[in-house]
Write an enzyme that holds these catalytic residues in place. Structure first.
Site, PDB file in Angstrom:
ATOM      1  N   ARG A  38       0.816  -1.448  -0.015  1.00  0.00           N
ATOM      2  CA  ARG A  38      -0.007   0.188  -0.104  1.00  0.00           C
ATOM      3  C   ARG A  38       0.743   1.055  -0.218  1.00  0.00           C
ATOM      4  NH1 ARG A  38      -3.050  -0.726   4.660  1.00  0.00           N
ATOM      5  NH2 ARG A  38      -3.604   1.473   4.620  1.00  0.00           N
ATOM      6  N   ASN A  39       2.258   1.111   0.139  1.00  0.00           N
ATOM      7  CA  ASN A  39       3.068   2.298   0.059  1.00  0.00           C
ATOM      8  C   ASN A  39       3.052   2.738  -1.625  1.00  0.00           C
ATOM      9  OD1 ASN A  39       5.595   3.822  -0.418  1.00  0.00           O
ATOM     10  ND2 ASN A  39       5.528   3.570   1.913  1.00  0.00           N
ATOM     11  N   LEU A  40       2.880   4.019  -1.665  1.00  0.00           N
ATOM     12  CA  LEU A  40       2.669   4.643  -3.087  1.00  0.00           C
ATOM     13  C   LEU A  40       3.812   5.018  -3.759  1.00  0.00           C
ATOM     14  CD1 LEU A  40      -0.312   7.052  -2.124  1.00  0.00           C
ATOM     15  CD2 LEU A  40      -0.384   5.045  -3.388  1.00  0.00           C
TER      16      LEU A  40
END
Length: 176
Positions: A38-40
């Site tokens: 979920r890290n962009l």
């Protein structure tokens, strides 16, 4: 838990350095920068520099280097109970050796901070010791790519991260 950061991803041609604070638990387990799904970060690198987030990690790292972007963390070691920057025990923070890094990577023109914690650590614990080594280097904070940073809308974050391409183009002439 006492944790250690990764070596930098960089070569001597790098003009932009992106600094995180310290890898989270998923990244440490996978031995990869920004491994949390979920890290962009890799999503933004795909949008900004054309680096496919689906490519193998080694390919993504190689493409960052080709884009003249270096990646590292402000901290070398610290103690932290979770993956949150707010859980870092300030008394245990040891910054990375930026004096040596900047000597070797003398083409760095911009240091971007992936969030407030990396900027805070750098400005308080690193910059005062660097003196003139920071002359001519622009320092810029970008919104954190962490899934914990939900207060800034995705499109606003991405727009700010687009500055990476602008800085690389300004410093190297490469087009994105």
């Amino acid at each position: 838990m006492h944790i250690h950061s990764f070596p930098p991803i960089a070569d001597q041609r790098a003009s932009v350095l992106i600094l995180g604070s310290m890898p989270g638990k998923v990244s440490l387990r996978e031995a990869q920068y920004y491994a949390h799904p979920r890290n962009l970060f890799w999503h933004f690198m795909e949008e900004v520099l054309g680096i496919s987030r689906e490519a193998p990690y080694s390919v993504r790292c190689g493409m960052l280097i080709e884009c003249r972007v270096a990646l590292w963390d402000a901290l070398k070691t610290c103690t932290r109970a979770s993956s949150l920057d707010s859980d870092i025990d300030d008394a245990t923070m040891v910054p990375n050796d930026f004096a040596s890094f900047l000597r070797v990577h003398s083409q760095i023109q911009t240091i971007c901070f992936n969030g407030a914690k990396s900027e805070s650590v750098f400005r308080k614990r690193v910059a005062p010791s660097l003196g003139r080594a920071l002359d001519g280097i622009e320092l810029q904070r970008l919104p954190s790519t962490s899934p914990a940073n939900a207060s800034v809308p995705l499109d606003v974050k991405l727009e700010q991260w687009r500055a990476i391409a602008t800085w690389v183009q300004r410093d190297t002439g490469l087009q994105y």
